[in-house]
Design a protein around this motif. Structure first.
Motif, short mmCIF file in Angstrom:
data_model
loop_
_atom_site.label_atom_id
_atom_site.label_comp_id
_atom_site.label_asym_id
_atom_site.label_seq_id
_atom_site.Cartn_x
_atom_site.Cartn_y
_atom_site.Cartn_z
N HIS A 29 0.85 -1.20 0.00
CA HIS A 29 0.00 0.00 0.00
C HIS A 29 0.89 1.25 0.00
O HIS A 29 0.75 2.13 -0.83
CB HIS A 29 -0.90 -0.06 1.24
CG HIS A 29 -1.95 1.01 1.28
ND1 HIS A 29 -2.96 1.08 0.37
CD2 HIS A 29 -2.14 2.06 2.13
CE1 HIS A 29 -3.75 2.12 0.66
NE2 HIS A 29 -3.25 2.73 1.71
N VAL A 117 -4.14 3.51 -4.89
CA VAL A 117 -5.33 2.80 -4.43
C VAL A 117 -5.75 3.40 -3.10
O VAL A 117 -5.14 3.14 -2.08
CB VAL A 117 -5.04 1.30 -4.29
CG1 VAL A 117 -6.19 0.59 -3.59
CG2 VAL A 117 -4.80 0.69 -5.66
N ASP A 118 -6.75 4.26 -3.18
CA ASP A 118 -7.11 5.04 -2.02
C ASP A 118 -8.48 5.62 -2.23
O ASP A 118 -8.85 5.88 -3.36
CB ASP A 118 -6.11 6.21 -1.90
CG ASP A 118 -5.80 6.47 -0.46
OD1 ASP A 118 -6.70 6.29 0.36
OD2 ASP A 118 -4.65 6.85 -0.17
N GLU A 119 -9.19 5.85 -1.17
CA GLU A 119 -10.50 6.47 -1.35
C GLU A 119 -10.37 7.90 -1.84
O GLU A 119 -11.18 8.38 -2.60
CB GLU A 119 -11.27 6.45 -0.03
CG GLU A 119 -12.48 5.56 -0.02
CD GLU A 119 -13.07 5.28 -1.38
OE1 GLU A 119 -14.05 5.95 -1.74
OE2 GLU A 119 -12.60 4.39 -2.10
N SER A 121 -8.48 9.11 -3.92
CA SER A 121 -7.97 9.24 -5.28
C SER A 121 -8.85 10.18 -6.09
O SER A 121 -10.07 10.07 -6.09
CB SER A 121 -7.97 7.85 -5.93
OG SER A 121 -8.19 7.96 -7.30
N ARG A 128 -10.64 5.30 -13.51
CA ARG A 128 -11.03 4.32 -12.47
C ARG A 128 -11.67 3.10 -13.10
O ARG A 128 -11.44 1.97 -12.68
CB ARG A 128 -12.04 4.96 -11.51
CG ARG A 128 -11.44 5.93 -10.52
CD ARG A 128 -12.51 6.44 -9.57
NE ARG A 128 -13.10 5.37 -8.77
CZ ARG A 128 -14.23 5.49 -8.09
NH1 ARG A 128 -14.91 6.62 -8.10
NH2 ARG A 128 -14.70 4.49 -7.38
N ASP A 135 -9.01 -0.09 -8.78
CA ASP A 135 -9.98 0.74 -8.05
C ASP A 135 -10.72 -0.11 -7.01
O ASP A 135 -10.99 0.35 -5.90
CB ASP A 135 -10.96 1.32 -9.08
CG ASP A 135 -11.83 2.39 -8.48
OD1 ASP A 135 -11.32 3.17 -7.65
OD2 ASP A 135 -13.02 2.43 -8.82
N ARG A 137 -9.60 -2.42 -5.36
CA ARG A 137 -8.76 -2.74 -4.19
C ARG A 137 -8.93 -1.72 -3.07
O ARG A 137 -8.51 -1.96 -1.95
CB ARG A 137 -7.28 -2.76 -4.59
CG ARG A 137 -6.86 -4.00 -5.34
CD ARG A 137 -5.35 -3.98 -5.58
NE ARG A 137 -4.98 -4.97 -6.56
CZ ARG A 137 -3.80 -5.02 -7.17
NH1 ARG A 137 -2.87 -4.11 -6.88
NH2 ARG A 137 -3.54 -5.95 -8.04
N SER A 138 -9.50 -0.54 -3.38
CA SER A 138 -9.59 0.49 -2.34
C SER A 138 -10.56 0.03 -1.25
O SER A 138 -11.51 -0.69 -1.52
CB SER A 138 -10.07 1.81 -2.94
OG SER A 138 -11.41 1.68 -3.35
#
Ligand code: ASP
Length: 596
Positions: A29, A117-119, A121, A128, A135, A137-138
């Motif tokens: 991550h 990979v993050d909210e 983003s 996306r 995507d 994976r977030s």
């Protein structure tokens, strides 16, 4: 490939695990190097665990750590240790520990990622969707996909306990348009013939009732070939339900009980035992829309009587021409100033729904009507203040026009006020039923009546003699379920009488020969002892979206299409080989443009 398989997930290690030797598998991550010490945040579906590679680790482990990039898939073996006090992270489920790695193995590498990979983003939607596998994976997406799973599972549990059978119906069937355009599937074996993808299992579930499966449900995929607009998908999922020997109130009750159970189970939220019921007319008349958000009130109120007492000829003319005037009271607020500019922004919202203007008057600190059209109401000021109970700092907003336009435009003002003034409690789920819908709508373009919902809904019995002579006034045994301002389900008690069904078809401009050809299989089944029945179909995507606090259904669908109805990940729709077309006996009229 030989690799160390995980003994624990990335979301479970606690302080009580200190000293354990564990293996973790997951994705990189974040990877930071602080003065020769590597800190890797290792992520899987269950959480994040911090891995430490200190300068005492073997050279091989240190070199591997240095070569890691975001989203590499790795295996880590190590010992769980307590984090130094200053490094404890209370926000993280595993924030009290870290794993000191003794071995590191790269299971697969990852190209430079198009977005983290993050909210948070801020990647564009198409990016996306093209890289949807990343995507997804977030944690946000994972949480929502889980919510969807929990939701469907709880539905299955509840309905199975209540003796419902889950029955699958075909996705290749006869084209029986239900209002939207069908997706057609050409038959290879029968040149010129087509299957259609179902717009919903409507007719099949009714036939299941004829077969005696008196409580049916299905998590059904529905397909409608509609133009891309707003937040629509070509395919969506609904909880399709049908029951025999039920009244409208039985259907409403089982749905209330179902969602009471599901919301409690999935979100630990207590819904009302019974949902508010509003007739279609009252909903539109009071809230401006047939899907009112009842998390806040802000009702529209009739203002004809006071308008007639005023000296405002514009209002009076509208009323004498058969129109009406309604008012909405904007509460006192610190969040916006009721300036000209703000009132203009409200007026713009009203104009989208064809209002010619938005009249206003404020109540000043002395408690008098002020500004806008107040000069026309001088003589009836007391009556206006009494009727509206308007207090200093509040504002009255008025529209005069034909009823439909007044409701729709003030309804839009109501929604905008609620957002701007933060009147919406984001933690609330406000369900309501809309009942007593008109059965027919006049389609101006086509020049004939059409079913407002679909053609299989039962007219209320008091209208049976006037169906043909006055279709516009017929109310049906239809119901919609509304949640937080979204229509989340619709259904009806159905017609189970062939003659009545044919009358409805005829009113909708479908003569007997055509109805026989299109719906003959349903009419035929109805010759064999059909039971009285009714049903409903809540939309899964939309409900999960609302539960997740999202505003787009794409956020709760694993692989959605974009707003242009394209899937950027697999590039569908796409051209097919000439041989495939030949097999299906198809010739494309226009030369296909070359795929990019
Ligand atoms: N078939 C309807 C729909 O998809 C739902 C129903 O009437 O049960 O809207």
């Amino acid at each position: 490939m030989e690799y160390k398989q995980r003994t624990v997930t990335c979301g479970e290690l606690q302080i009580s695990d200190v000293g354990r030797k564990v293996v973790l598998n997951g994705w990189v991550h974040r990877n930071r190097n602080h003065g020769g010490i590597h800190f890797i945040n290792l992520r899987d579906r269950y959480g994040i665990t911090q891995i430490v590679i200190s300068d005492t680790a073997s050279e091989e482990v240190q070199n591997t750590a240095a070569s890691l990039h975001a989203e590499y898939c790795i295996a880590v073996e190590g010992i769980v240790q307590a984090r130094p006090d200053s490094m404890v992270n209370q926000e993280m489920a595993t924030g009290e520990i870290e794993v000191e790695a003794s071995s590191l193995q790269i299971l697969s590498t990852c190209e430079p990622v198009p977005f983290m990979v993050d909210e948070e983003s801020d990647a564009k939607e198409d990016t996306r969707l093209r890289y949807r596998f990343l995507d997804l994976r977030s944690f946000g997406m994972q949480k929502r996909i889980k919510l969807r799973h929990d939701f469907v599972r709880a539905i299955r549990e509840f309905l199975s306990q209540r003796d419902f059978y889950e029955i699958e119906t075909p996705t290749l069937l006869k084209s029986t348009p239900e209002g939207a355009r069908d997706f057609l599937v050409p038959s290879r074996l029968y040149p010129g013939k087509f299957y259609a993808l179902p717009q919903s299992p409507q007719l099949l579930k009714q036939i299941l009732m004829v077969s005696g499966f008196d409580k049916y449900f299905q998590i059904a995929r529905c397909y409608r070939d509609e133009d891309a607009r707003g937040d629509r998908q070509l395919e969506f999922t609904q909880l399709d339900m049908e029951m025999s020997f039920v009244s409208r109130d039985d259907v409403l009750l089982i749905i209330e009980q179902l969602f009471h159970y599901v919301f409690k189970k999935v979100m630990n939220y207590e819904t009302e035992e019974h949902f508010t019921r509003l007739s279609w007319y009252d909903a539109v008349n009071t809230y401006g829309v047939d899907k009112p958000d009842l998390r806040y009130d802000l009702p529209l109120r009739d203002f004809n009587e006071l308008a007639l007492l005023s000296t405002f000829s514009t209002f009076k003319d509208v009323i004498s021409n058969g129109g009406c005037v309604k008012v909405i009271k904007a509460p006192k607020t610190d969040l916006v100033a009721y300036s000209r500019k703000y009132i203009t922004s409200l007026e713009e919202a009203a104009k989208v729904y064809k209002a010619k203007g938005l009249a206003w008057m404020k109540v000043n600190d002395e408690g008098h009507l002020d500004g806008g059209v107040s000069k026309f109401f001088k003589d009836v000021e007391d009556k206006v203040l009494q009727y509206t109970d308007a207090q200093p700092g509040e504002m009255l907003l008025l529209v005069a026009d034909e009823w439909k336009t007044v409701c729709a435009s003030l309804g839009a003002v109501r929604i905008k006020l609620a957002k701007d003034l933060q009147l919406i409690d984001p933690d609330k789920f406000a369900f309501c039923w809309i009942i007593d819908f008109p059965l027919f709508e006049f389609n101006e373009e086509r020049g004939h009546w059409e079913a407002a919902h679909h053609m299989f809904s039962m007219p209320q019995s008091q209208y049976l003699d006037t169906l043909e002579s006055d279709p516009g006034s017929v109310k049906g045994d239809l119901y919609d379920l509304v949640l937080n301002g979204y229509e989340v389900a619709s259904g009806s008690i159905r017609i189970h009488d062939i003659e009545l069904q044919k009358r409805i078809f005829r009113i909708c401009n479908i003569p007997d020969e055509v109805s026989q050809q299109r719906f003959g299989f349903l009419l035929n089944a109805f010759k064999y002892g059909p039971p009285p029945h009714g049903g409903i179909a809540p939309g899964i995507d939309r409900m999960v979206m609302i539960m997740a606090g999202e505003t787009s259904i794409k956020e709760v669908i694993a692989f959605p299409k974009n707003t242009a109805a394209v899937s950027p990940m697999d590039d569908s729709p796409s051209y097919v080989d000439k041989e495939q077309l030949d097999e299906l006996h198809l010739i494309i009229k226009e030369e296909p443009k070359k795929d990019k």
